[in-house]
Design a protein around this motif. Structure first.
Motif, short mmCIF file in Angstrom:
data_model
loop_
_atom_site.label_atom_id
_atom_site.label_comp_id
_atom_site.label_asym_id
_atom_site.label_seq_id
_atom_site.Cartn_x
_atom_site.Cartn_y
_atom_site.Cartn_z
N ALA A 56 55.36 -27.36 -4.26
CA ALA A 56 55.38 -27.40 -5.72
C ALA A 56 55.72 -28.81 -6.16
N THR A 57 55.12 -29.24 -7.26
CA THR A 57 55.39 -30.58 -7.76
C THR A 57 55.58 -30.56 -9.27
N VAL A 58 56.16 -31.65 -9.78
CA VAL A 58 56.25 -31.89 -11.21
C VAL A 58 55.44 -33.14 -11.51
N LEU A 59 54.43 -32.98 -12.34
CA LEU A 59 53.55 -34.07 -12.74
C LEU A 59 54.13 -34.73 -13.99
N VAL A 60 54.33 -36.04 -13.94
CA VAL A 60 55.06 -36.76 -14.99
C VAL A 60 54.12 -37.72 -15.71
N GLN A 61 54.31 -37.83 -17.02
CA GLN A 61 53.50 -38.71 -17.85
C GLN A 61 53.61 -40.16 -17.39
N THR A 62 52.59 -40.94 -17.73
CA THR A 62 52.59 -42.36 -17.37
C THR A 62 52.48 -43.28 -18.57
N ILE A 63 51.79 -42.83 -19.62
CA ILE A 63 51.57 -43.69 -20.78
C ILE A 63 51.85 -42.92 -22.06
N THR A 64 52.13 -43.66 -23.13
CA THR A 64 52.48 -43.05 -24.40
C THR A 64 51.22 -42.81 -25.24
N VAL A 65 50.41 -41.90 -24.73
CA VAL A 65 49.16 -41.50 -25.39
C VAL A 65 49.18 -39.98 -25.51
N ASP A 90 55.65 -38.11 -29.50
CA ASP A 90 56.40 -39.10 -30.27
C ASP A 90 57.67 -38.46 -30.82
N LEU A 91 58.80 -38.79 -30.21
CA LEU A 91 60.07 -38.22 -30.64
C LEU A 91 60.44 -38.60 -32.06
N ASP A 95 56.97 -34.57 -37.50
CA ASP A 95 56.48 -33.26 -37.08
C ASP A 95 56.63 -33.02 -35.59
N VAL A 96 57.65 -33.62 -34.97
CA VAL A 96 57.80 -33.51 -33.52
C VAL A 96 57.93 -32.06 -33.07
N ALA A 97 58.64 -31.24 -33.83
CA ALA A 97 58.79 -29.83 -33.45
C ALA A 97 57.43 -29.12 -33.44
N ASP A 98 56.61 -29.41 -34.43
CA ASP A 98 55.27 -28.81 -34.47
C ASP A 98 54.42 -29.31 -33.31
N ALA A 99 54.55 -30.59 -32.97
CA ALA A 99 53.78 -31.15 -31.86
C ALA A 99 54.16 -30.46 -30.55
N GLY A 109 49.96 -24.45 -21.61
CA GLY A 109 51.24 -24.78 -22.25
C GLY A 109 52.45 -24.23 -21.53
N GLU A 110 52.27 -23.17 -20.76
CA GLU A 110 53.41 -22.60 -20.03
C GLU A 110 53.91 -23.54 -18.92
N TYR A 111 53.11 -24.56 -18.59
CA TYR A 111 53.52 -25.50 -17.55
C TYR A 111 54.33 -26.67 -18.11
N LEU A 112 54.46 -26.77 -19.41
CA LEU A 112 55.26 -27.85 -19.99
C LEU A 112 56.74 -27.56 -19.77
N VAL A 113 57.41 -28.43 -19.02
CA VAL A 113 58.83 -28.23 -18.70
C VAL A 113 59.73 -29.32 -19.28
N GLY A 114 59.14 -30.45 -19.67
CA GLY A 114 59.97 -31.54 -20.17
C GLY A 114 59.15 -32.57 -20.91
N ILE A 115 59.88 -33.52 -21.52
CA ILE A 115 59.29 -34.62 -22.26
C ILE A 115 59.91 -35.91 -21.75
N ARG A 116 59.10 -37.00 -21.77
CA ARG A 116 59.60 -38.32 -21.37
C ARG A 116 58.97 -39.38 -22.24
N HIS A 117 59.70 -40.46 -22.44
CA HIS A 117 59.21 -41.63 -23.14
C HIS A 117 59.57 -42.85 -22.32
N GLN A 118 58.78 -43.90 -22.41
CA GLN A 118 59.05 -45.13 -21.65
C GLN A 118 60.19 -45.92 -22.31
N VAL A 119 61.37 -45.34 -22.25
CA VAL A 119 62.54 -45.98 -22.87
C VAL A 119 62.80 -47.35 -22.24
N GLN A 120 62.47 -47.50 -20.96
CA GLN A 120 62.69 -48.78 -20.28
C GLN A 120 61.98 -49.94 -20.97
N GLY A 121 60.92 -49.63 -21.71
CA GLY A 121 60.17 -50.67 -22.40
C GLY A 121 60.63 -50.94 -23.82
#
Length: 301
Positions: A56-65, A90-91, A95-99, A109-121
């Motif tokens: 099992a794996t977790v696939l993580v976002q790479t870009i803010t698109v 976009d946190l 309308d972030v809750a609607d998004a 959609g049942e596979y969505l487990v988390g959100i990430r943003h490139q805070v390092q940038g």
């Protein structure tokens, strides 16, 4: 989840895929990153994962698109490997809750487990505690998701402050907060890590170490003090393995990353290793994990 579940396989809690014909990865620039400037697909990863008993794996976002996350959810729904997706939205949007609801209600959609943003940038080291960001993080918590943190050491203080303000949200720290392994420095990173780990709603990924070290000459001994720091700070119940494939290929291949993680955790008991390599990720992200046994015995004992 404990080692009493022998049917569970290993979870790789952090990897990426991309297809440059679909969308450019504009962060892959310069000669040093040239090995990453090609397509990396689940078909590339699957045999490597199978050989390592990763089921099992977790696939993580790479870009803010925004379009990337729905694509990843559809990919997960058609995959026998990906059990969860950490996406992006976009946190700071009103309308972030609607998004987030739209992502959960869409295909896969049942596979969505988390959100990430490139805070390092983000140039503002306190971006995470801006009022608009905190409002977005609250929406993430209300959606029943976790928040992955990709930050640099100078941003760990704000990460701890955000976690303290939002005890209802689980914060997962990617790549140990990117410690300066190549320079052999522990402080002030270690102090900031302990402060972050003191909060009960924080988790850490044992990932990304090889690319924070000297790519051409790192050794397990170079990485051990950093692994020991997070093992002691979080404990095995709040630490999870991630390969950071294919980015890890800059310094090590998939098999070598897994072998190194095994060596770094060799001092743990079988039950503790099971948490790092299976239990923590499955529990934190709510994953269903099946397949061959996880790491019940240390290959380095």
């Amino acid at each position: 989840m404990t080692s009493s579940h022998p049917e569970q396989g290993i979870v790789d809690a952090h990897h990426h895929v991309w297809d440059l014909s679909v969308r450019d990865q504009d962060w892959i620039t310069g000669p040093e990153l040239a090995p990453l400037r090609r397509d990396f697909t689940l078909a590339d990863l699957r045999p490597k994962a199978r050989a390592a008993e990763v089921t099992a794996t977790v696939l993580v976002q790479t870009i803010t698109v925004a379009e990337e996350t729905p694509e990843f959810l559809v990919l997960a729904a058609s995959s026998d490997l990906v059990s969860g997706v950490v996406g992006w939205t976009d946190l700071t949007a009103p309308d972030v809750a609607d998004a987030l609801a739209g992502l959960r209600e869409g295909p896969g959609g049942e596979y969505l487990v988390g959100i990430r943003h490139q805070v390092q940038g983000e140039p503002d080291p306190r971006w995470l505690v801006r009022p608009d960001v905190l409002r977005g993080l609250t929406a993430v918590a209300e959606a029943g998701l976790v928040y992955d943190l990709v930050v640099k050491p100078r941003q760990l203080g704000a990460a701890a402050e955000a976690a303290a303000r939002l005890p209802e949200l689980i914060f997962v720290l990617d790549h140990l907060g990117k410690p300066p392994i190549a320079y052999g420095e522990l402080e002030p990173w270690a102090e900031e890590i302990r402060r972050f780990a003191d909060l009960p709603n924080t988790v850490c990924k044992l990932s990304g170490l090889v690319t924070e070290a000297d790519w051409g000459s790192w050794t397990t001994e170079d990485l051990q003090p950093y692994a020991d720091t997070v093992l002691d700070a979080f404990g095995p119940d709040r630490l999870m393995f991630g390969s950071d494939w294919p980015v890890c290929r800059l310094a090590a291949d998939y098999a070598e990353v897994i072998a190194t993680a095994r060596k770094l955790t060799a001092r743990l008991t079988p039950a503790e290793r099971h948490q790092v390599f299976t239990g923590t990720a499955a529990r934190t992200y709510g994953l269903t994990v099946t397949g061959p046994p996880g790491l019940q015995e240390s290959p380095c004992a």
